[in-house]
Every structure is written in C-alpha cells, then in structure tokens.
Design a protein around this motif. Sequence first.
Motif, PDB file in Angstrom:
ATOM      1  N   ILE A 151      65.735  53.479  12.270  1.00  0.00           N
ATOM      2  CA  ILE A 151      65.426  52.059  12.059  1.00  0.00           C
ATOM      3  C   ILE A 151      65.407  51.317  13.388  1.00  0.00           C
ATOM      4  O   ILE A 151      64.521  50.498  13.652  1.00  0.00           O
ATOM      5  CB  ILE A 151      66.441  51.430  11.092  1.00  0.00           C
ATOM      6  CG1 ILE A 151      66.260  52.005   9.681  1.00  0.00           C
ATOM      7  CG2 ILE A 151      66.299  49.900  11.065  1.00  0.00           C
ATOM      8  CD1 ILE A 151      67.310  51.550   8.692  1.00  0.00           C
ATOM      9  N   ASP A 152      66.381  51.617  14.227  1.00  0.00           N
ATOM     10  CA  ASP A 152      66.468  50.950  15.528  1.00  0.00           C
ATOM     11  C   ASP A 152      65.230  51.258  16.375  1.00  0.00           C
ATOM     12  O   ASP A 152      64.643  50.359  16.988  1.00  0.00           O
ATOM     13  CB  ASP A 152      67.741  51.400  16.243  1.00  0.00           C
ATOM     14  CG  ASP A 152      68.275  50.334  17.180  1.00  0.00           C
ATOM     15  OD1 ASP A 152      68.204  49.133  16.834  1.00  0.00           O
ATOM     16  OD2 ASP A 152      68.751  50.684  18.268  1.00  0.00           O
ATOM     17  N   LEU A 153      64.834  52.522  16.414  1.00  0.00           N
ATOM     18  CA  LEU A 153      63.647  52.900  17.183  1.00  0.00           C
ATOM     19  C   LEU A 153      62.378  52.316  16.558  1.00  0.00           C
ATOM     20  O   LEU A 153      61.451  51.920  17.268  1.00  0.00           O
ATOM     21  CB  LEU A 153      63.534  54.429  17.256  1.00  0.00           C
ATOM     22  CG  LEU A 153      64.629  55.147  18.062  1.00  0.00           C
ATOM     23  CD1 LEU A 153      64.470  56.657  17.942  1.00  0.00           C
ATOM     24  CD2 LEU A 153      64.573  54.716  19.526  1.00  0.00           C
ATOM     25  N   TYR A 154      62.358  52.248  15.231  1.00  0.00           N
ATOM     26  CA  TYR A 154      61.202  51.676  14.531  1.00  0.00           C
ATOM     27  C   TYR A 154      61.021  50.210  14.913  1.00  0.00           C
ATOM     28  O   TYR A 154      59.897  49.757  15.178  1.00  0.00           O
ATOM     29  CB  TYR A 154      61.411  51.827  13.030  1.00  0.00           C
ATOM     30  CG  TYR A 154      60.297  51.269  12.177  1.00  0.00           C
ATOM     31  CD1 TYR A 154      59.172  52.037  11.874  1.00  0.00           C
ATOM     32  CD2 TYR A 154      60.377  49.975  11.660  1.00  0.00           C
ATOM     33  CE1 TYR A 154      58.146  51.529  11.077  1.00  0.00           C
ATOM     34  CE2 TYR A 154      59.355  49.465  10.863  1.00  0.00           C
ATOM     35  CZ  TYR A 154      58.250  50.245  10.582  1.00  0.00           C
ATOM     36  OH  TYR A 154      57.237  49.726   9.790  1.00  0.00           O
ATOM     37  N   LEU A 155      62.115  49.457  14.932  1.00  0.00           N
ATOM     38  CA  LEU A 155      62.034  48.035  15.277  1.00  0.00           C
ATOM     39  C   LEU A 155      61.676  47.842  16.749  1.00  0.00           C
ATOM     40  O   LEU A 155      61.106  46.813  17.125  1.00  0.00           O
ATOM     41  CB  LEU A 155      63.366  47.347  14.960  1.00  0.00           C
ATOM     42  CG  LEU A 155      63.696  47.241  13.463  1.00  0.00           C
ATOM     43  CD1 LEU A 155      65.118  46.729  13.264  1.00  0.00           C
ATOM     44  CD2 LEU A 155      62.708  46.334  12.745  1.00  0.00           C
ATOM     45  N   ASP A 156      62.012  48.828  17.583  1.00  0.00           N
ATOM     46  CA  ASP A 156      61.629  48.784  18.997  1.00  0.00           C
ATOM     47  C   ASP A 156      60.223  49.327  19.230  1.00  0.00           C
ATOM     48  O   ASP A 156      59.754  49.355  20.364  1.00  0.00           O
ATOM     49  CB  ASP A 156      62.620  49.596  19.841  1.00  0.00           C
ATOM     50  CG  ASP A 156      63.971  48.913  19.956  1.00  0.00           C
ATOM     51  OD1 ASP A 156      64.017  47.669  19.842  1.00  0.00           O
ATOM     52  OD2 ASP A 156      64.983  49.619  20.156  1.00  0.00           O
ATOM     53  N   ARG A 157      59.588  49.814  18.135  1.00  0.00           N
ATOM     54  CA  ARG A 157      58.237  50.387  18.189  1.00  0.00           C
ATOM     55  C   ARG A 157      58.182  51.622  19.072  1.00  0.00           C
ATOM     56  O   ARG A 157      57.168  51.886  19.752  1.00  0.00           O
ATOM     57  CB  ARG A 157      57.228  49.344  18.663  1.00  0.00           C
ATOM     58  CG  ARG A 157      57.134  48.133  17.734  1.00  0.00           C
ATOM     59  CD  ARG A 157      56.060  47.156  18.178  1.00  0.00           C
ATOM     60  NE  ARG A 157      55.989  46.020  17.273  1.00  0.00           N
ATOM     61  CZ  ARG A 157      55.140  45.003  17.407  1.00  0.00           C
ATOM     62  NH1 ARG A 157      54.284  45.000  18.422  1.00  0.00           N
ATOM     63  NH2 ARG A 157      55.136  44.005  16.545  1.00  0.00           N
ATOM     64  N   THR A 158      59.239  52.396  19.075  1.00  0.00           N
ATOM     65  CA  THR A 158      59.284  53.636  19.860  1.00  0.00           C
ATOM     66  C   THR A 158      59.487  54.859  18.983  1.00  0.00           C
ATOM     67  O   THR A 158      59.612  55.964  19.502  1.00  0.00           O
ATOM     68  CB  THR A 158      60.412  53.565  20.912  1.00  0.00           C
ATOM     69  OG1 THR A 158      61.671  53.317  20.255  1.00  0.00           O
ATOM     70  CG2 THR A 158      60.151  52.457  21.922  1.00  0.00           C
ATOM     71  N   LEU A 159      59.532  54.674  17.672  1.00  0.00           N
ATOM     72  CA  LEU A 159      59.688  55.794  16.757  1.00  0.00           C
ATOM     73  C   LEU A 159      58.349  56.519  16.624  1.00  0.00           C
ATOM     74  O   LEU A 159      57.327  55.878  16.401  1.00  0.00           O
ATOM     75  CB  LEU A 159      60.152  55.300  15.384  1.00  0.00           C
ATOM     76  CG  LEU A 159      60.518  56.366  14.352  1.00  0.00           C
ATOM     77  CD1 LEU A 159      61.743  57.154  14.791  1.00  0.00           C
ATOM     78  CD2 LEU A 159      60.770  55.723  12.981  1.00  0.00           C
ATOM     79  N   PRO A 160      58.334  57.859  16.771  1.00  0.00           N
ATOM     80  CA  PRO A 160      57.081  58.610  16.631  1.00  0.00           C
ATOM     81  C   PRO A 160      56.373  58.273  15.318  1.00  0.00           C
ATOM     82  O   PRO A 160      57.023  58.019  14.297  1.00  0.00           O
ATOM     83  CB  PRO A 160      57.539  60.077  16.661  1.00  0.00           C
ATOM     84  CG  PRO A 160      58.808  60.046  17.464  1.00  0.00           C
ATOM     85  CD  PRO A 160      59.470  58.738  17.126  1.00  0.00           C
ATOM     86  N   SER A 161      55.050  58.269  15.355  1.00  0.00           N
ATOM     87  CA  SER A 161      54.264  57.789  14.221  1.00  0.00           C
ATOM     88  C   SER A 161      54.564  58.533  12.930  1.00  0.00           C
ATOM     89  O   SER A 161      54.647  57.925  11.857  1.00  0.00           O
ATOM     90  CB  SER A 161      52.770  57.887  14.548  1.00  0.00           C
ATOM     91  OG  SER A 161      52.418  59.231  14.867  1.00  0.00           O
TER      92      SER A 161
END
Length: 265
Positions: free
Chosen positions: A7-17
């Motif tokens: 979730i944290d990476l998703y909100l930072d837009r760094t989570l792999p697609s």
Amino acid sequence: METLEQIDLYLDRTLPSEQAVGLEQNLRQDADIQHLFDRVVVARSVVRSAALRSQVKNLHVQLLDEMNRPDEVATEKQLTPVRPLWYRYGQSVRWGARVAASGLLLLAGYASYQYANTSIDTFYSAKFINYQLPATRGGNSSALSTLDDLYRTGAYTAITQRYGTLATKTSHDLFLTGMAYLHQHQYKQAITQFTRLQRVNAKQSARLFEQETEYYLALAYLGDGRIGDAYPLFEKIRTAPRHMYHQNVTESDLWELSLLRWKNH
C-alpha cells in the motif's frame, strides 16, 4: 511483500504494475484491506499536515527573525557562501517567499481545522436531506399510501405505529417507515426497513426507491456509527454520475469519511 508495504509503495507510485493490479483487485474484494488502505491514506495525510505545520513554523520564525535583524542579515549575506533563494535574487523574491509562507500557514490551518472539526454528527447534519413526497397528478388518491398524509405532516411516530397494523406492506410503506425512523434518529430500525426494502427489490424487476434507499441507508449506517458500512454506499453514489444523489456526495466527503473511520476506529 507485506500488504502494508504494498500500500505504501502504491501510494508512492513505485509499486510494480503487476502488483498494483493485484492490490487494486484485493481492495475491491477484501473489506479489511480496503479499511487498512483508508487508514494508511489518512495517516499519511496527517503526517503530511504535521510536517507542513512544522515547515511553516520554521519558515515563519525565519522570516520574523530576518525582519527583526536586517543589519545582521546583511552581514550574513556577505559572509555565507550558501544563501537562501530570496538573498540571491533580491527583494521581490523575498516578498514572494513571505506570500508563500502565508499560503502555507493558511493551508496548514485548514488541515488542522478539518481534522479537529470532522465528526459523525456534523457530517450527518450536512448530508441529511428531507425526502419530499412527489405530488400526485389529477387528484389520483389511489396512488397514495395510507402513510403519505402522516409523512407530509411530520407525524413520524404515528407512521411507525400504523405500519405495524398494515395487512399488506408495499415498497412505498417500507421506505416511508424507514424515513420515519430516520427522522426520529432511530437508526437501527431505519437500517432494518431500508435493508428489507433492498431484499424486496432484489426479487423483482421494478426496483422502487432503489437510489433513495441507498442514500438514506448510508445515512442510517452513519448515524448508527457504522462508518465502514456507510462508506461503500457513499462511494458508489459518488462514482455513479447518473445516481440521483450523485451531486450530494463529493470527493471531499469521501475524504472526511475516511478520516472519521480512522478517528473512530
């Protein structure tokens, strides 16, 4: 990878697609993950607000210090090789920085105000709309429910009493009785009526009061403190442009609901 880290990476837009797609699917299917997501969003916003207030405070102190010590500032300007932006580009930039600081102060103050003043009662009061019965055409009394006149006169207690004596209970009767309970702040009884109407609608092709029921059921859940049940209904209304109550639910409302979920958890 833990869900919280995702979730944290998703909100930072760094989570792999690929992982982002999987997380979005889990959010739609798992209420616990959605709840965790909402809490993370609120927590990050609160942290940002706190950081903003700290930044504004430091900037404000620096500006006041500069104005109180103009001679010392001039000396520091000559001796210090690394200078703030307004020292490099002159008085116009220095004034712009002061204006920016004022804007930051207002923004931080607004964020603090929203956090301190958001409550279930204030949100409910802001969103409650008194349902108005449509006028009948040509004096067609056969289209009226036996509860209509009571509702129009605000005799809500009489409605709930009369409802129990009806031999046949129509969708119209179910909805008006739910509204009568809502007007009396008897939220659990209102929830019972509205969910009963939803079950009736699910069994027939003509779904009467469907959108009205969604909106007022959301309010009943909210009044009963069940923010987790109210949120999906408000979100559904917000994401459906043709919903009759779409204009009554804003993105700001969803944000406030998330904040309420976090504060009342």
